[in-house]
Design an enzyme around this catalytic site. Structure first.
Site, PDB file in Angstrom:
ATOM      1  N   HIS A   6      24.873  18.575  24.073  1.00 38.69           N
ATOM      2  CA  HIS A   6      24.575  17.361  23.305  1.00 38.69           C
ATOM      3  C   HIS A   6      23.113  16.968  23.488  1.00 38.69           C
ATOM      4  CE1 HIS A   6      25.978  12.943  22.305  1.00 38.69           C
ATOM      5  NE2 HIS A   6      24.915  13.321  21.609  1.00 38.69           N
ATOM      6  N   HIS A   8      19.497  15.724  21.043  1.00 40.70           N
ATOM      7  CA  HIS A   8      18.916  15.322  19.757  1.00 40.70           C
ATOM      8  C   HIS A   8      17.393  15.428  19.836  1.00 40.70           C
ATOM      9  CE1 HIS A   8      22.808  13.724  18.582  1.00 40.70           C
ATOM     10  NE2 HIS A   8      22.811  12.868  19.589  1.00 40.70           N
ATOM     11  N   ALA A  68      20.243  11.163  16.221  1.00 38.65           N
ATOM     12  CA  ALA A  68      21.428  10.520  15.650  1.00 38.65           C
ATOM     13  C   ALA A  68      21.144   9.112  15.163  1.00 38.65           C
ATOM     14  CB  ALA A  68      22.557  10.506  16.677  1.00 38.65           C
ATOM     15  N   SER A  69      20.380   8.360  15.925  1.00 35.81           N
ATOM     16  CA  SER A  69      20.118   6.967  15.544  1.00 35.81           C
ATOM     17  C   SER A  69      19.311   6.861  14.268  1.00 35.81           C
ATOM     18  CB  SER A  69      19.379   6.246  16.676  1.00 35.81           C
ATOM     19  OG  SER A  69      18.116   6.855  16.926  1.00 35.81           O
ATOM     20  N   HIS A 175      29.736  11.439  15.630  1.00 34.39           N
ATOM     21  CA  HIS A 175      28.571  10.682  16.104  1.00 34.39           C
ATOM     22  C   HIS A 175      28.100   9.729  15.016  1.00 34.39           C
ATOM     23  CE1 HIS A 175      25.234   9.620  18.574  1.00 34.39           C
ATOM     24  NE2 HIS A 175      25.355  10.673  19.374  1.00 34.39           N
ATOM     25  N   TYR A 191      28.328   2.980  19.412  1.00 38.73           N
ATOM     26  CA  TYR A 191      28.664   4.360  19.740  1.00 38.73           C
ATOM     27  C   TYR A 191      30.023   4.436  20.440  1.00 38.73           C
ATOM     28  CZ  TYR A 191      23.943   6.229  18.761  1.00 38.73           C
ATOM     29  OH  TYR A 191      22.772   6.635  18.173  1.00 38.73           O
ATOM     30  N   HIS A 220      29.997  11.208  24.580  1.00 42.66           N
ATOM     31  CA  HIS A 220      29.942  10.038  25.463  1.00 42.66           C
ATOM     32  C   HIS A 220      31.250   9.843  26.227  1.00 42.66           C
ATOM     33  CE1 HIS A 220      27.832   9.068  21.502  1.00 42.66           C
ATOM     34  NE2 HIS A 220      26.862   9.452  22.315  1.00 42.66           N
ATOM     35  N   GLU A 280      22.958  14.341  26.608  1.00 41.78           N
ATOM     36  CA  GLU A 280      22.336  13.550  25.535  1.00 41.78           C
ATOM     37  C   GLU A 280      20.911  13.144  25.928  1.00 41.78           C
ATOM     38  OE1 GLU A 280      23.531  10.118  22.254  1.00 41.78           O
ATOM     39  OE2 GLU A 280      24.308   9.940  24.288  1.00 41.78           O
TER      40      GLU A 280
END
Length: 322
Positions: A6, A8, A68-69, A175, A191, A220, A280
């Site tokens: 995971h 990003h 992701a955000s 996600h 999340y 998560h 993450e």
């Protein structure tokens, strides 16, 4: 080998965010255009960011997807999302071309509120068939915190997309993106809410009976699922859903939990075979824990401290399951 499942691209070159800002400012006139980013800029952002920490922590590979955000599916309509998504996925493909032994590509999807997920199939196929991506990030709430679309159990809405995931033999990580609902903080509540809600929607459905080969990862640590395991078991018995302890073996989870107690609970509840090592990093909790002196997302030492894990357990967790 240590595989982080995971990651990003959070340390983006400035030109990416600049292009997105212009796109959002001109939502009524969607054009794809181009983004100029050099290979050296990509190298600089990664060598001083994710790669630096991966090397410091001894991680061999990271599954890597767009930030992701910033997926921002609630901005504009279908065309806006498609153009933005294509740029983001093309950037990940360039990362892989520069670091093929370190990163594994996972794609963003061009989702939009009110648009069935089957509209994202063409981009998924492009990424998997043409660019070599191994999975996707699937947003159960493209509205940005208002949950305006049908649940993951809806056959008309989601099943065509599940069929394609199985056909292509790729996994999907649940996600959400940033929330525009002021009631929810994106990474603290939105999340976690989405992880929990998604699992409940899948549990109270026949998705895995209808698609036994479907692979879904809930990140998560699954939100509230491990902590409220007894609640979900009891509700399943009371309301006649499939036994929760059987259902949970059809879901995969990751270790992006920044606390040993929570991580041990997840491993006991979900089982070693259904958990993938993940940090993450660099992501939601980019801060140093004063109790350990390490970044919160430096997960490997936490795993190492769990003394009841066997050598076989650790191999599965750190590489085999991924």
């Amino acid at each position: 080998m240590i595989i982080d499942s995971h990651g990003h691209y959070t340390t983006l070159p400035p030109a990416i965010d600049a292009w997105r800002s212009r796109q959002i400012a001109e939502l009524a006139k969607p054009t794809k255009g181009s983004i100029t980013v050099s290979d050296d800029e990509i190298r600089e952002t990664l060598e001083n960011g994710q790669i630096k920490r991966l090397r410091e922590r001894g991680t061999d590979k990271m599954f890597f997807s767009p930030r992701a955000s910033s997926m921002g599916h609630h901005f504009g309509g279908e065309q806006i999302s498609l153009y933005w998504t294509q740029h983001c996925n093309d950037l990940i493909a360039r990362v892989i071309s520069l670091y093929p032994d370190l990163f594994v590509p996972v794609c963003q999807l061009p989702q939009s509120p009110g648009v069935p997920p089957k509209a994202a199939i063409a981009e998924l196929e492009r990424c998997v068939n043409d660019l070599g991506f191994v999975g996707c990030v699937m947003n159960p709430d493209p509205s940005g915190g208002f949950w305006t679309d049908p649940p993951l159990s809806d056959k008309d809405w989601w099943y065509p997309f599940y069929e394609k995931l199985v056909e292509l033999d790729v996994a999907a990580m649940i996600h959400v993106s940033a929330t525009c609902n002021p009631n929810f903080h994106s990474t603290s509540s939105h999340y976690m809410n989405a992880d929990t809600t998604s699992i409940v929607q899948l549990h109270q459905s026949t998705v895995f009976q209808d698609f036994p080969d479907l692979r879904i990862i809930v990140p998560h640590g699954g939100g509230a699922i491990p902590y409220q395991y007894g609640r979900f078991r009891g509700i399943a018995i009371r309301d006649g859903f499939q036994p929760f302890d059987e259902f949970i073996k059809k879901i995969y989870f990751d270790t992006a939990i920044y606390d040993q107690n929570g991580l041990e609970l997840l491993l006991k509840v979900a089982g070693i075979d259904n958990v993938l090592f993940a940090s993450e990093m660099i992501g939601a909790v980019n801060a140093i824990d004063p109790e350990t002196g390490r970044y919160f997302d430096d997960i490997k030492p936490t795993v190492d401290k769990i003394d009841w894990l066997t050598d076989e357990d650790r191999t599965k967790l750190l590489e085999g399951n991924a």
